[in-house]
Design a protein around this motif. Sequence first.
Motif, short mmCIF file in Angstrom:
data_model
loop_
_atom_site.label_atom_id
_atom_site.label_comp_id
_atom_site.label_asym_id
_atom_site.label_seq_id
_atom_site.Cartn_x
_atom_site.Cartn_y
_atom_site.Cartn_z
N SER A 92 0.33 -1.45 -0.17
CA SER A 92 0.22 0.70 -0.16
C SER A 92 0.76 1.22 -0.03
CB SER A 92 -0.87 0.04 0.95
OG SER A 92 -1.86 -1.05 1.18
N LYS A 126 -3.15 0.53 -8.88
CA LYS A 126 -4.20 0.40 -9.31
C LYS A 126 -4.74 1.16 -10.52
CE LYS A 126 -5.58 2.32 -5.13
NZ LYS A 126 -5.92 4.14 -4.57
N SER A 150 -5.53 8.06 -3.17
CA SER A 150 -6.86 7.50 -2.32
C SER A 150 -6.95 6.23 -1.54
CB SER A 150 -8.15 7.74 -3.76
OG SER A 150 -7.76 8.90 -4.20
N GLY A 151 -7.96 5.96 -0.57
CA GLY A 151 -8.16 5.12 -0.67
C GLY A 151 -6.73 4.07 0.10
N ARG A 152 -6.79 2.79 -0.30
CA ARG A 152 -5.64 2.46 -0.08
C ARG A 152 -4.83 2.58 -1.00
NH1 ARG A 152 -4.60 -4.12 -0.34
NH2 ARG A 152 -2.29 -4.06 0.70
N ASP A 182 -10.52 11.97 -1.38
CA ASP A 182 -11.47 11.37 -0.12
C ASP A 182 -10.70 11.11 1.34
OD1 ASP A 182 -13.70 12.47 -1.76
OD2 ASP A 182 -13.88 10.76 -2.63
N PRO A 184 -12.48 8.60 3.79
CA PRO A 184 -13.89 8.46 4.02
C PRO A 184 -14.22 8.17 5.91
CG PRO A 184 -12.61 7.19 2.57
CD PRO A 184 -11.59 8.22 3.44
N ASP A 300 -10.44 -1.09 8.67
CA ASP A 300 -10.55 -0.43 7.19
C ASP A 300 -10.86 0.56 5.99
OD1 ASP A 300 -8.66 -1.56 4.44
OD2 ASP A 300 -7.74 -2.38 6.02
N ILE A 301 -9.90 1.12 5.33
CA ILE A 301 -10.14 2.27 4.49
C ILE A 301 -11.23 1.90 3.22
CG2 ILE A 301 -8.31 2.65 3.28
CD1 ILE A 301 -9.03 5.73 3.09
N GLU A 302 -10.35 0.81 2.40
CA GLU A 302 -10.90 -0.27 1.82
C GLU A 302 -11.92 -1.58 2.00
OE1 GLU A 302 -12.02 -1.79 -1.59
OE2 GLU A 302 -10.63 -0.28 -1.96
N VAL A 317 -15.34 1.05 8.06
CA VAL A 317 -15.30 1.35 7.01
C VAL A 317 -15.04 2.83 6.97
CG1 VAL A 317 -15.11 2.38 4.41
CG2 VAL A 317 -15.89 0.13 4.72
N HIS A 319 -11.61 6.18 6.92
CA HIS A 319 -9.67 6.06 6.92
C HIS A 319 -9.23 6.19 8.45
CE1 HIS A 319 -6.36 8.95 7.73
NE2 HIS A 319 -6.01 8.92 6.16
#
Length: 571
Positions: A92, A126, A150-152, A182, A184, A300-302, A317, A319
């Motif tokens: 990651s 990604k 972003s995200g993972r 973003d 989350p 987890d963010i993902e 879910v 960040h």
Amino acid sequence: MTRIPCMEAVAAVLESEGVDTVFGIPGAAILPLYAALRKSGIRHLTVRHEEGGTHAADGWARATGKVGVSIGTSGPAGTNMITGLYTAQADSIPMICITGQAPRAKLHQEAFQAVDIVEIAKPVTKWAVQLKEPAQAPWVFREAFRIARSGRPGPVLIDLPLDVQKGTCVYDPALDAPLPVDVPLPRPQPVAAAVRMLLDAERPIILAGGGVIGAEACEELRMLAEHLQVPVQVTLMGKGAFPEDHPLFAGMAGIQTQTRWGNAAFLESDLVLAVGARFGDRHTGDLETYRRGRRFVHVDIEPTQIGKVFEPDLGIVGHAKPTLAALAEHARHASPPHAPGRWVERVAGLRGTLLRRDDFDDKPIKPPRVYRELNQGFGPDTTFVTAIGLYQIWSGQFQQTFRPRHYLVCGQAGPLGWEVPAAIGVKCAFPDKQVVAVVGDYSFQFLMEEIAVAAQYRIPFVIVMVNNEYLGLIRQAELGYDMNYAVDLHYGEGGIDHVTLMQAFGCPARRVEQPDEIADALAWASLESEAQQLPVLVEIMVEREANAAMGPSLDAITEFEPVPDLVPVSD
């Protein structure tokens, strides 16, 4: 609006995204980008292998938290980057690899060094994209940075056909800026449920993974743990998320990189709050043993990470930083600050009794002694970089880490050769920090040509080689097959003379064969690397067939060395 070469717009985007150093190798199909870089404020280091360039960008990204950038030309340059892309995806790490490409009109004609690198890279990125029009250049790169962060987080590959690179676009850097990323936020209901589970548990632990470090959430983790007095464990990727001298530190559980007391504490726990951890198989081992007798909350963010390895009792879910902050805030409203209780005392008792020896005076040197000297010889501000093999396992078992982004390790992909180029990336990011690469003899040989990069650009760091003249981890794995086959690297008077090899690159080196010589050699290397502004090697010859403690499950770890005979603390 001004029309400029589109690669100049790309260089402007890179700078505005916080990139001050890139690692690459020029080639005919990428020269328009290099012409733009030459006019920018970005530093370029010419590496010796494109895989080395990706690992250097990876190390830069891990140290800074920003997006690392590696550049190559067409054909084999891109295929050489695949291992680096896979490594960044597995751990990651936000990174962008840029490749040159044949002109668009030649792509179907099997032109020289024209390969469909986008399709090759898709499984390990990604996003993999080929720039089709010059006008898209700044926007594709902006999106690449957004996706990488972003995200993972993870890697992106951008392929640049030569004719597109030569085009122009309308671009004004004063009107452009990075795209928003973003963050989350967790829903309040599962946050409240998780806090209630923590309060109801008798023996809870928090498991901090690499996502806590990537999210810069270490302070929020500490606040939650201290308010509720919940012990904290780390995964290998999470080392440094929680200081190992903190009273609530509960060690590391796993079947390879683990502490004896960490496994014991985990097995006695009844609730695990895992944050930014993916339940890797080297951490969990046998899942029945890992899960038995305890409930799990997985943050987890993902979203698709939750339930991938096993189904938790509660998934959240979000960040890691706002989620841990929300958990801490809800805990403050739900309960007054806790005092250390019986469970915290029990973990401290395990920590004081279930230890491993590292004070061996044996000759040849036993590997744990090397890590004892590393702990004593370098301060908490030192950034350690290490890769894969028995030396990584010993490192995880014995090395102490106190701060985030100060212990960098290729955790899941495990590419040999990662540590030297990664250390170059770290040192480029923070020239004033002390950097130590802990390497194995075989891993060092994978990308040892990158020493030339550090020598050319005067990049000082210390290399500590744990040399057993073996593919040590595979030799140990072969014990179960009753063989010792194709893993012995010893020949002549001691295999490769790494001291002479370093000297051929113009760099100092010293070989150590006695345990009482290690401390002086490390001190010498620290001073010499700064004085010479070069990488300096300390090659430590260790017991050739030493084994690291490991096993198939958390409750079945084989200890190959005698352990201290200490009185256990009863619960």
